[in-house]
Design an enzyme around this catalytic site. Structure first.
Site, PDB file in Angstrom:
ATOM      1  N   ASP A  33     -72.566  -5.499 -56.498  1.00 18.15           N
ATOM      2  CA  ASP A  33     -73.415  -4.562 -57.386  1.00 18.15           C
ATOM      3  C   ASP A  33     -74.681  -4.772 -57.191  1.00 18.15           C
ATOM      4  OD1 ASP A  33     -74.725  -3.306 -59.417  1.00 18.15           O
ATOM      5  OD2 ASP A  33     -73.903  -4.104 -61.242  1.00 18.15           O
ATOM      6  N   VAL A  34     -75.561  -3.682 -56.417  1.00 18.96           N
ATOM      7  CA  VAL A  34     -76.710  -3.728 -55.874  1.00 18.96           C
ATOM      8  C   VAL A  34     -77.667  -4.155 -56.973  1.00 18.96           C
ATOM      9  CG1 VAL A  34     -76.324  -2.378 -53.923  1.00 18.96           C
ATOM     10  CG2 VAL A  34     -77.113  -1.268 -56.215  1.00 18.96           C
ATOM     11  N   ASN A  54     -78.041   2.946 -49.386  1.00 15.23           N
ATOM     12  CA  ASN A  54     -77.622   4.328 -49.617  1.00 15.23           C
ATOM     13  C   ASN A  54     -77.117   4.585 -51.039  1.00 15.23           C
ATOM     14  OD1 ASN A  54     -75.739   7.159 -49.102  1.00 15.23           O
ATOM     15  ND2 ASN A  54     -74.330   5.739 -49.837  1.00 15.23           N
ATOM     16  N   TYR A  84     -84.458   9.444 -61.199  1.00 18.17           N
ATOM     17  CA  TYR A  84     -83.919   9.541 -59.670  1.00 18.17           C
ATOM     18  C   TYR A  84     -84.872   9.779 -59.009  1.00 18.17           C
ATOM     19  CZ  TYR A  84     -80.925  11.420 -56.018  1.00 18.17           C
ATOM     20  OH  TYR A  84     -80.308  11.691 -54.550  1.00 18.17           O
ATOM     21  N   LYS A 101     -86.644   7.838 -55.626  1.00 17.90           N
ATOM     22  CA  LYS A 101     -86.704   8.446 -54.301  1.00 17.90           C
ATOM     23  C   LYS A 101     -87.953   8.748 -53.730  1.00 17.90           C
ATOM     24  CE  LYS A 101     -82.039   8.790 -53.857  1.00 17.90           C
ATOM     25  NZ  LYS A 101     -81.223   8.136 -53.023  1.00 17.90           N
ATOM     26  N   THR A 129     -70.707  18.881 -50.256  1.00 19.27           N
ATOM     27  CA  THR A 129     -69.896  17.808 -51.236  1.00 19.27           C
ATOM     28  C   THR A 129     -69.218  18.195 -52.295  1.00 19.27           C
ATOM     29  OG1 THR A 129     -72.041  16.995 -52.342  1.00 19.27           O
ATOM     30  CG2 THR A 129     -71.378  16.147 -50.019  1.00 19.27           C
TER      31      THR A 129
END
Length: 256
Positions: free
Chosen positions: A67-68, A94, A159, A163, A194
Site C-alpha cells: 500500500d503506497v 502510477n 486529485y 497531480k 479505457t
C-alpha cells in the site's frame, strides 16, 4: 550507424511500477516487458487478484503487495526488491484513484487521503529508491501526471492538487539528481480509451462532445500510447531528457 533497437531497449533493467496490474499501469507493465525489462509491480490487491492480469507475463513480472500510503514501510520495500531482483533503474509512480466530489462535499479527510495516495506515497517510494539509483549512477523516475496538472476540472480538487504537485517534484528532483545520472520526468495522459473513460462518457454525450472538441487529433488515445511513452523516457533514447512532463493527449492541452 546508430542502433535504435539498442537505444530503446530496456533489456537487463528492473522496473518498479506502482498500480501496474490494472488500467494504464498494466499498459506500462506490458510495454516495459516488451522492451525487455523485468517488472516488479506494487499494488494493494492480493497476489491472487494480481495474477489474473499479470500471469501472461510469466517470470518477467513479479508482484509485491504494498500500500503506497504505508510510507513508513517504503524503505523496507525498496530494500526487499533490490535484494530479490537486483539494482532498480526505473521507478514509475502510477498508483492512485479519483475522489469525485465538489469542494462543498469533500472533507479534509477525503482531501488528505487523495494526497497521501498520489503525492505523499509517491514521494516516500521515490525517496527510498533515489539513494540506490544515485549510487549506481543511473535511474529513471516517472510520475503519472494528468491533464489536471494543467487545466481545471470540476469535482477533483484533491486529485488535481496531487497531480500538479508532481510537476514540482519533477523540477526539484531533476535539480537534485541529474548530476548523479538519475533522470526524473512525468507523463500527462489525455483522454485514453479505457473502461473508466467509457464509464464517464458513454451515457453523457454532452461531456463526450466537449472532450472531443478540444482534441485536435479528434480521437482518444490508447493505453499503449502511455506505455510506450514510459518506455521512451526510461530508455537511453531519452538520455538527455529530465525535468519534463510529456503530454500524451492528441494535442488536447493546446486544443482550441
Amino acid at each position: 550507424m546508430i542502433d535504435t533497437q539498442t537505444l530503446f531497449s530496456l533489456a537487463g533493467r528492473t522496473a518498479v511500477i506502482t498500480g501496474g496490474a490494472s488500467g494504464l499501469g498494466l499498459a506500462i507493465t506490458e510495454c516495459m516487458v516488451a522492451a525487455g525489462a523485468h517488472v516488479v509491480v506494487l499494488g494493494s490487491r492480493t497476489p491472487a487478484q494480481a495474477a489474473v492480469s499479470l500471469a501472461v507475463f510469466g517470470e518477467q513480472v513479479s508482484f509485491c503487495q504494498f500500500d503506497v500510503c504505508d510510507t513508513d514501510r517504503a524503505p523496507q520495500m525498496a530494500e526487499q526488491i533490490i535484494a530479490e531482483h537486483g539494482p532498480v533503474s526505473i521507478l514509475v509512480n502510477n498508483a492512485g484513484n479519483h475522489c469525485k466530489k465538489p469542494i462543498e462535499e469533500m472533507t479534509v479527510a477525503d482531501y488528505t487521503r487523495v494526497l497521501d495516495l498520489h503525492l505523499v506515497g509517491a514521494f516516500a517510494l521515490t525517496k527510498a529508491f533515489v539513494p540506490h539509483m544515485k549510487a549506481n549512477g543511473r535511474g529513471s523516475i516517472i510520475f503519472q501526471a494528468s491533464m489536471t496538472s494543467y487545466i481545471g476540472q470540476p469535482n477533483v480538487c484533491g486529485y488535481a492538487t496531487a497531480k500538479a504537485g508532481y510537476l514540482g517534484l519533477v523540477h526539484t528532483l531533476t535539480a537534485e539528481c541529474a548530476a548523479s545520472g538519475v533522470r526524473v520526468n512525468a507523463i500527462a495522459p489525455g483522454w485514453i480509451d479505457t473502461p473508466m473513460f467509457h464509464q464517464a462518457t458513454d451515457n453523457d454525450p454532452e461531456r463526450l462532445g466537449k472532450i472531443m472538441s478540444r482534441i485536435p487529433m479528434k480521437k482518444t488515445g490508447l493505453p499503449i500510447d502511455i506505455g510506450m511513452a514510459a518506455v521512451f523516457l526510461s530508455s537511453d533514447a531519452a538520455q538527455y531528457i529530465s525535468g519534463v512532463c510529456l503530454p500524451v493527449d492528441g494535442g488536447a492541452l493546446i486544443g482550441f
